[in-house]
Write a protein that holds these residues in place. Structure first.
Motif, short mmCIF file in Angstrom:
data_model
loop_
_atom_site.label_atom_id
_atom_site.label_comp_id
_atom_site.label_asym_id
_atom_site.label_seq_id
_atom_site.Cartn_x
_atom_site.Cartn_y
_atom_site.Cartn_z
N ALA A 485 -44.71 -35.42 -24.75
CA ALA A 485 -44.14 -36.65 -24.20
C ALA A 485 -43.68 -37.55 -25.33
CB ALA A 485 -45.18 -37.37 -23.34
N GLY A 486 -42.43 -38.03 -25.24
CA GLY A 486 -41.87 -38.91 -26.26
C GLY A 486 -41.05 -38.20 -27.31
N ASP A 487 -41.13 -36.85 -27.37
CA ASP A 487 -40.30 -36.10 -28.32
C ASP A 487 -38.82 -36.26 -27.98
OD1 ASP A 487 -42.41 -35.21 -29.77
OD2 ASP A 487 -42.25 -33.10 -29.22
N THR A 488 -37.97 -36.05 -28.98
CA THR A 488 -36.53 -36.02 -28.78
C THR A 488 -36.03 -34.61 -29.12
OG1 THR A 488 -36.35 -38.34 -29.41
CG2 THR A 488 -34.33 -37.06 -29.39
N VAL A 489 -35.29 -34.00 -28.21
CA VAL A 489 -34.83 -32.63 -28.40
C VAL A 489 -33.33 -32.55 -28.15
CG1 VAL A 489 -37.06 -31.62 -27.79
CG2 VAL A 489 -35.35 -32.02 -26.00
N VAL A 490 -32.73 -31.46 -28.59
CA VAL A 490 -31.32 -31.16 -28.35
C VAL A 490 -31.25 -29.91 -27.48
CG1 VAL A 490 -29.12 -30.49 -29.41
CG2 VAL A 490 -30.58 -32.19 -30.52
N GLY A 491 -30.47 -29.98 -26.40
CA GLY A 491 -30.28 -28.83 -25.52
C GLY A 491 -28.95 -28.15 -25.81
N VAL A 492 -28.86 -26.87 -25.49
CA VAL A 492 -27.63 -26.13 -25.74
C VAL A 492 -27.41 -25.13 -24.61
CG1 VAL A 492 -28.81 -24.40 -27.17
CG2 VAL A 492 -26.35 -24.78 -27.44
N VAL A 493 -26.15 -24.93 -24.24
CA VAL A 493 -25.81 -23.95 -23.21
C VAL A 493 -25.71 -22.58 -23.89
CG1 VAL A 493 -24.05 -23.19 -21.58
CG2 VAL A 493 -24.61 -25.63 -21.77
N PRO A 494 -26.47 -21.58 -23.42
CA PRO A 494 -26.46 -20.25 -24.05
C PRO A 494 -25.26 -19.42 -23.61
CG PRO A 494 -27.95 -20.25 -22.18
CD PRO A 494 -27.41 -21.66 -22.28
N ASP A 495 -25.15 -18.23 -24.14
CA ASP A 495 -24.04 -17.34 -23.77
C ASP A 495 -24.20 -16.79 -22.36
OD1 ASP A 495 -22.76 -17.61 -26.20
OD2 ASP A 495 -23.91 -16.00 -27.13
#
Length: 579
Positions: A485-495
């Motif tokens: 909780a509280g982390d910052t992440v980056v999401g990505v669309v896979p192939d």
């Protein structure tokens, strides 16, 4: 659309040589520059006037320049000074500001261990600057610890970042219900307004002096109750309309009762309990500062409480891996608020992570226009912290798992006063831990970034349309990962996605500013908890970054100490608001 990308060192802007980036906000990027041996700061708008500019960054730069020029008429020693402006070759506007070498207000507390009297002295000057601003019909609208710098040379506080400011004759640039600002520092009546007018698309909240007073109280509260205000971790909600925060003196017995009472009034759910204006606030603060008792001479927090606890090397690395912090050297200070224990009706806000641009740019030259400047300050605050620890690359399908969170120290429970509402005093650390009794933990309501609805329409994303996405791009798609909780992440669309998604969110699409929320407690499907990730920006391949509200909502496979284990390959949806 012409969007400003990050400029590397050595770039020349109107004769100024870029040394480094100072701050990166949603509407502009601020650089430390040098010419003829003089240091300056240059705030460059992200868009030019003629480009597609959903966030109206050019108009906001023009508004900020107007406000700063109005404030220059008589001037105030505690307000940042504009020293020129101009236009880039592509049309991006810049403002030259004095460069203030110093700390943000939160950093100053951690480094200097000020006494209560010294903190009061700073806020007397902040109130004086606000009194001057308000006499000119100007409202800052984004006061927070990172928008006040303490100059190293003389200890003077300087108000910075007027990108959200407005003045009496200004037209409204915001298309959403609330004015721009940082959600954690919004007055509770703003969220009450959203609740009451959620079906009225043209309803606009009128920001008042009372809102600015609440923000002063919020800043004081952070400094007086939190020994490490720049650290990323869960904090008590300040603007839940139904439950005010715990009194300052209840959390920190060092704080004198008179000052604690003033902060309580500033944070009151009833705006009439706050001082009538900033002139009255200035008088109250001046009175406390002029005639302090012995308790005002003590540090607000013992220096030992302000130091980070030392961790064994392995645990420190694991924590850095999970946190995913990205802090530019001297870059923007990100006040990452976290999940709080709220009653299920709560509409208290969640402060968004400050947006960041991605990528690099080629040399960027500016046509000479507008006078150059002597000293100036970042319109977005300088950063704090260390460089992120690199995470070893993992192959898709790897059997390596991210480590579970370490066991926290036992939480100290507060004893409620007789007849008090238990919902207001359940310790935050307890509420975050699985199996704790008390109110349900859930993400606080937030306001979507300006332009998020326009982005969804522009990209032809339907409401509640689901996209395949990897929640945390630091790890492989077919991987179990721990999110805290509280982390910052980056999401990505896979192939591996369906053809219909390729047309609107193709592989390589990235979602930035992902804020993690963990809600312990058995779900309807029998999971031990729920995980939400809210991203506030999106970048499609070969396109510009855009504001967005994109939500991942899924059950956790395991919950432990405020963190949850999920399968990294999941789905998310664009939304227009968080109810």
């Amino acid at each position: 659309m012409t969007t400003l990308l990050r400029l590397p060192s050595g770039t020349v802007i109107d004769g100024w040589h870029v040394l480094r980036e100072l701050g990166d906000g949603g509407s502009a990027v601020v650089y430390l520059v040098q010419k003829n041996g003089q240091l300056r700061a240059l705030k460059v708008a992200r868009h030019r006037d003629a480009s597609g500019d959903d966030m109206q960054t050019h108009a906001r730069a023009m508004r900020e320049l107007t406000v700063l020029l109005l404030l220059m008429e008589q001037g105030h020693p505690n307000i940042i000074k504009p020293l020129g402006y101009g236009y880039a070759e592509a049309g991006n506007m810049y403002i030259a500001l004095e460069y203030v070498e110093g700390w943000t207000l939160g950093e100053w507390q951690e480094k200097k261990h000020p006494t209560v009297h010294e903190i009061l002295g700073v806020f007397v000057k902040i109130a004086s600057a606000l009194r001057y601003m308000h006499s000119k019909g100007i409202l800052h609208r984004d006061l927070k610890l990172s928008n006040v710098l303490i100059r190293k040379s003389d200890g003077e506080p300087i108000l910075i970042d007027f990108s959200c400011a407005t003045h009496t004759q200004a037209a409204e640039l915001t298309q959403s219900g609330l004015p721009p600002g940082t959600d954690r520092f919004r007055a509770p009546e703003q969220f009450q307004f959203l609740r009451e007018h959620r079906d009225e698309h043209r309803a606009r909240y009128a920001f008042q002096v009372a809102d600015e007073l609440f923000t002063v109280g919020a800043m004081l509260y952070e400094l007086l109750t939190d020994p490490r205000p720049t650290e990323t971790r869960p904090r008590e909600s300040l603007n839940n309309p139904f439950a005010p925060p715990s009194p300052v003196r209840e959390l920190n017995a060092r704080i004198p009762e008179a000052l604690s009472d003033l902060v309580d009034d500033l944070l009151s759910r009833d705006p009439t309990r706050r001082p009538v204006d900033t002139a009255a606030l200035h008088r109250e603060l001046t009175g406390l500062h002029a005639d302090p008792g012995a308790e005002y001479g003590e540090p607000a927090h013992p220096p030992s409480a302000q130091r980070q606890p030392r961790l064994p090397a392995g645990r420190a690395v694991a924590r850095a891996h999970r946190s995913g912090k990205v802090l530019a050297a001297g870059g923007a200070a990100f006040m990452l608020a976290a999940v709080v224990a709220l009653w299920s009706r709560s509409d208290a806000p969640e402060p968004p992570t400050a947006p960041r641009a991605t990528g690099t740019s080629s040399l960027f030259r500016v046509e000479p226009s507008g006078p150059p400047a002597p000293d100036m300050s970042p319109a977005t605050a300088p950063g704090v912290g260390t460089e992120p620890v690199p995470v070893p690359e993992q192959k898709e399908g790897s059997t390596v798992k991210t480590p579970p969170p370490e066991d926290p120290k036992p939480a100290r429970r507060q004893k409620p006063a007789p007849g008090s509402d238990l919902r207001k005093v359940v310790p935050l650390t307890c509420a975050l831990a699985a199996g704790c009794t008390g109110p349900q933990v859930r993400p606080e309501p937030f306001t979507c970034p300006e332009g998020a609805v326009a982005t969804r329409k522009q990209l032809r994303w339907g409401e509640s349309q689901h996209f395949k996405v990897v929640a945390d791009d630091r790890y492989a798609r077919l991987e179990d990962v721990w999110l805290r909780a509280g982390d910052t992440v980056v999401g990505v669309v896979p192939d591996a996605i369906l053809p219909e998604q390729r047309e609107v969110a193709p592989p390589g699409t990235r979602f930035f500013g992902g804020k993690v929320y963990v809600v312990p407690g058995e779900t309807k499907t029998g999971k031990p908890g729920q995980v939400f990730v809210r991203y506030d920006r999106v970048k499609l391949p070969r396109q510009d970054e855009l504001p967005v509200c994109f939500i991942i909502d899924l059950g956790a496979d395991e919950v432990k100490d405020g963190a949850a284990r999920i399968f990294n390959s999941t789905t998310g949806s664009p939304v227009d608001y968080w109810p």
